[in-house]
Motif scaffolding. Sequence first.
Motif, PDB file in Angstrom:
ATOM      1  N   GLU A  12      58.124   8.191  78.294  1.00 30.56           N
ATOM      2  CA  GLU A  12      57.989   8.314  76.852  1.00 30.56           C
ATOM      3  C   GLU A  12      59.296   8.826  76.270  1.00 30.56           C
ATOM      4  OE1 GLU A  12      54.648  10.816  76.135  1.00 30.56           O
ATOM      5  OE2 GLU A  12      53.180   9.332  76.804  1.00 30.56           O
ATOM      6  N   ALA A  13      59.641   8.319  75.090  1.00 31.32           N
ATOM      7  CA  ALA A  13      60.905   8.705  74.463  1.00 31.32           C
ATOM      8  C   ALA A  13      60.681   9.042  72.998  1.00 31.32           C
ATOM      9  CB  ALA A  13      61.926   7.578  74.585  1.00 31.32           C
ATOM     10  N   ARG A  58      55.477  -0.445  75.783  1.00 31.62           N
ATOM     11  CA  ARG A  58      54.040  -0.682  75.828  1.00 31.62           C
ATOM     12  C   ARG A  58      53.340  -0.278  74.540  1.00 31.62           C
ATOM     13  NH1 ARG A  58      51.565   1.499  81.185  1.00 31.62           N
ATOM     14  NH2 ARG A  58      52.258   3.519  80.365  1.00 31.62           N
ATOM     15  N   LYS A  59      53.782   0.813  73.933  1.00 33.50           N
ATOM     16  CA  LYS A  59      53.088   1.317  72.743  1.00 33.50           C
ATOM     17  C   LYS A  59      54.033   2.186  71.932  1.00 33.50           C
ATOM     18  CE  LYS A  59      49.873   4.458  73.315  1.00 33.50           C
ATOM     19  NZ  LYS A  59      48.587   5.129  73.658  1.00 33.50           N
ATOM     20  N   VAL A  60      53.910   2.101  70.610  1.00 36.41           N
ATOM     21  CA  VAL A  60      54.683   2.955  69.703  1.00 36.41           C
ATOM     22  C   VAL A  60      53.710   3.579  68.715  1.00 36.41           C
ATOM     23  CG1 VAL A  60      56.566   3.088  68.052  1.00 36.41           C
ATOM     24  CG2 VAL A  60      56.665   1.403  69.899  1.00 36.41           C
ATOM     25  N   GLU A  61      53.711   4.896  68.635  1.00 42.10           N
ATOM     26  CA  GLU A  61      52.806   5.599  67.723  1.00 42.10           C
ATOM     27  C   GLU A  61      53.536   6.714  66.993  1.00 42.10           C
ATOM     28  OE1 GLU A  61      48.266   5.257  69.490  1.00 42.10           O
ATOM     29  OE2 GLU A  61      49.447   7.039  69.950  1.00 42.10           O
ATOM     30  N   GLU A 107      56.755   8.144  68.788  1.00 43.41           N
ATOM     31  CA  GLU A 107      56.817   8.184  70.238  1.00 43.41           C
ATOM     32  C   GLU A 107      56.796   6.761  70.804  1.00 43.41           C
ATOM     33  OE1 GLU A 107      54.586  11.247  72.847  1.00 43.41           O
ATOM     34  OE2 GLU A 107      53.378   9.419  72.969  1.00 43.41           O
ATOM     35  N   PHE A 108      57.775   6.466  71.666  1.00 41.84           N
ATOM     36  CA  PHE A 108      57.879   5.156  72.321  1.00 41.84           C
ATOM     37  C   PHE A 108      57.414   5.313  73.768  1.00 41.84           C
ATOM     38  CE2 PHE A 108      60.633   5.015  68.737  1.00 41.84           C
ATOM     39  CZ  PHE A 108      60.749   3.686  68.347  1.00 41.84           C
ATOM     40  N   GLU A 109      56.399   4.544  74.148  1.00 44.55           N
ATOM     41  CA  GLU A 109      55.860   4.633  75.504  1.00 44.55           C
ATOM     42  C   GLU A 109      56.222   3.373  76.285  1.00 44.55           C
ATOM     43  OE1 GLU A 109      51.462   4.157  77.237  1.00 44.55           O
ATOM     44  OE2 GLU A 109      51.683   5.975  76.026  1.00 44.55           O
ATOM     45  N   ILE A 130      72.857  10.798  68.722  1.00 42.30           N
ATOM     46  CA  ILE A 130      71.398  10.729  68.828  1.00 42.30           C
ATOM     47  C   ILE A 130      70.970  11.557  70.038  1.00 42.30           C
ATOM     48  CG2 ILE A 130      71.439   8.601  70.215  1.00 42.30           C
ATOM     49  CD1 ILE A 130      68.847   7.784  68.879  1.00 42.30           C
ATOM     50  N   ASP A 131      69.931  12.352  69.859  1.00 43.75           N
ATOM     51  CA  ASP A 131      69.323  13.090  70.960  1.00 43.75           C
ATOM     52  C   ASP A 131      68.046  12.367  71.368  1.00 43.75           C
ATOM     53  OD1 ASP A 131      71.292  15.066  70.768  1.00 43.75           O
ATOM     54  OD2 ASP A 131      70.119  16.204  69.301  1.00 43.75           O
ATOM     55  N   VAL A 132      67.889  12.124  72.656  1.00 39.62           N
ATOM     56  CA  VAL A 132      66.710  11.425  73.174  1.00 39.62           C
ATOM     57  C   VAL A 132      65.937  12.379  74.068  1.00 39.62           C
ATOM     58  CG1 VAL A 132      65.847   9.379  74.356  1.00 39.62           C
ATOM     59  CG2 VAL A 132      68.056   9.290  73.170  1.00 39.62           C
ATOM     60  N   MET A 133      64.709  12.665  73.685  1.00 44.94           N
ATOM     61  CA  MET A 133      63.831  13.483  74.519  1.00 44.94           C
ATOM     62  C   MET A 133      62.982  12.544  75.360  1.00 44.94           C
ATOM     63  SD  MET A 133      64.725  16.521  73.686  1.00 44.94           S
ATOM     64  CE  MET A 133      63.493  17.379  74.663  1.00 44.94           C
ATOM     65  N   LEU A 134      63.088  12.670  76.666  1.00 47.95           N
ATOM     66  CA  LEU A 134      62.348  11.815  77.593  1.00 47.95           C
ATOM     67  C   LEU A 134      61.255  12.625  78.276  1.00 47.95           C
ATOM     68  CD1 LEU A 134      65.305   9.957  79.359  1.00 47.95           C
ATOM     69  CD2 LEU A 134      63.824   9.058  77.555  1.00 47.95           C
TER      70      LEU A 134
END
Length: 253
Positions: free
Chosen positions: A186-187, A154-157, A169-171, A196-200
């Motif tokens: 959000e990721a 939906r959104k990347v900022e 941040e990937f929403e 790769i580490d992914v924080m969710l």
Amino acid sequence: MFKKLLASVGVGAAKVDTQLEKDQFIPGETVHGKVVIQGGDVEQSIDSIHIFLMTEAIREVDDKKVKEKVALQKYPIADQETIKEGETKEIPFSIQLPYHVPASHGRLPIWFETGLDIPMALDPEDRDPIKIAPHPYIDQVLQALESHLGFHLRKVEMEYSKRYGYVQEFEFAPGGEYRSYLDELEAIFFLHEDRIDVMLEVDRRARGLGGLFAEALEMDEIRAKVSFTDQELNGSLETVARKLQQTIDQYKK
């Protein structure tokens, strides 16, 4: 003397132009190019030549979101140069993009900014926009979330986080089975050479009175970490999707 005075305020002074072999890259890639300096109407000394990797990010200041320029990396190219009147100098360079460079999603600008540090004068600058594709590791995770688990980007900022510094941040909006119990996902990605580490951040949908109180107090947001090795990311997309699903499904209740 009059020419030196004019050059000090930028009139008839040296100019800089950075020329890249290409303008599209991936994180961690080596960038090749050259800095071309064109002498002006008078000889000038240059203390240093540097290139900044730049972008823009959102930062919260006094409860307001403001956009600011961010220098992600500084690359020293040369120092103690003298450019004579009318002379042209070419300085080749090879610099490596950091793994944490953001991808060019949406309208996010990313550019190289070259500067000459000239004593007692207006420093010449040059700006070169570039495009950054998502790293293949990030692309694998994005594909797994969208094509296998039904999430919609939906959104990347680019934002400033007190915990992590500047991050992209990937929403995602939930789809499929997740639509009934998640408001959003959000990721944030942290790239390394071999993993790769992914924080969710899992934002659960409010259910009942207790859920409404939790949502009002922002207690409905839960953070989770999932890591993938290069072997997993070079394997099947189904394996990546299954691991993401197992992590997210812990917060169904």
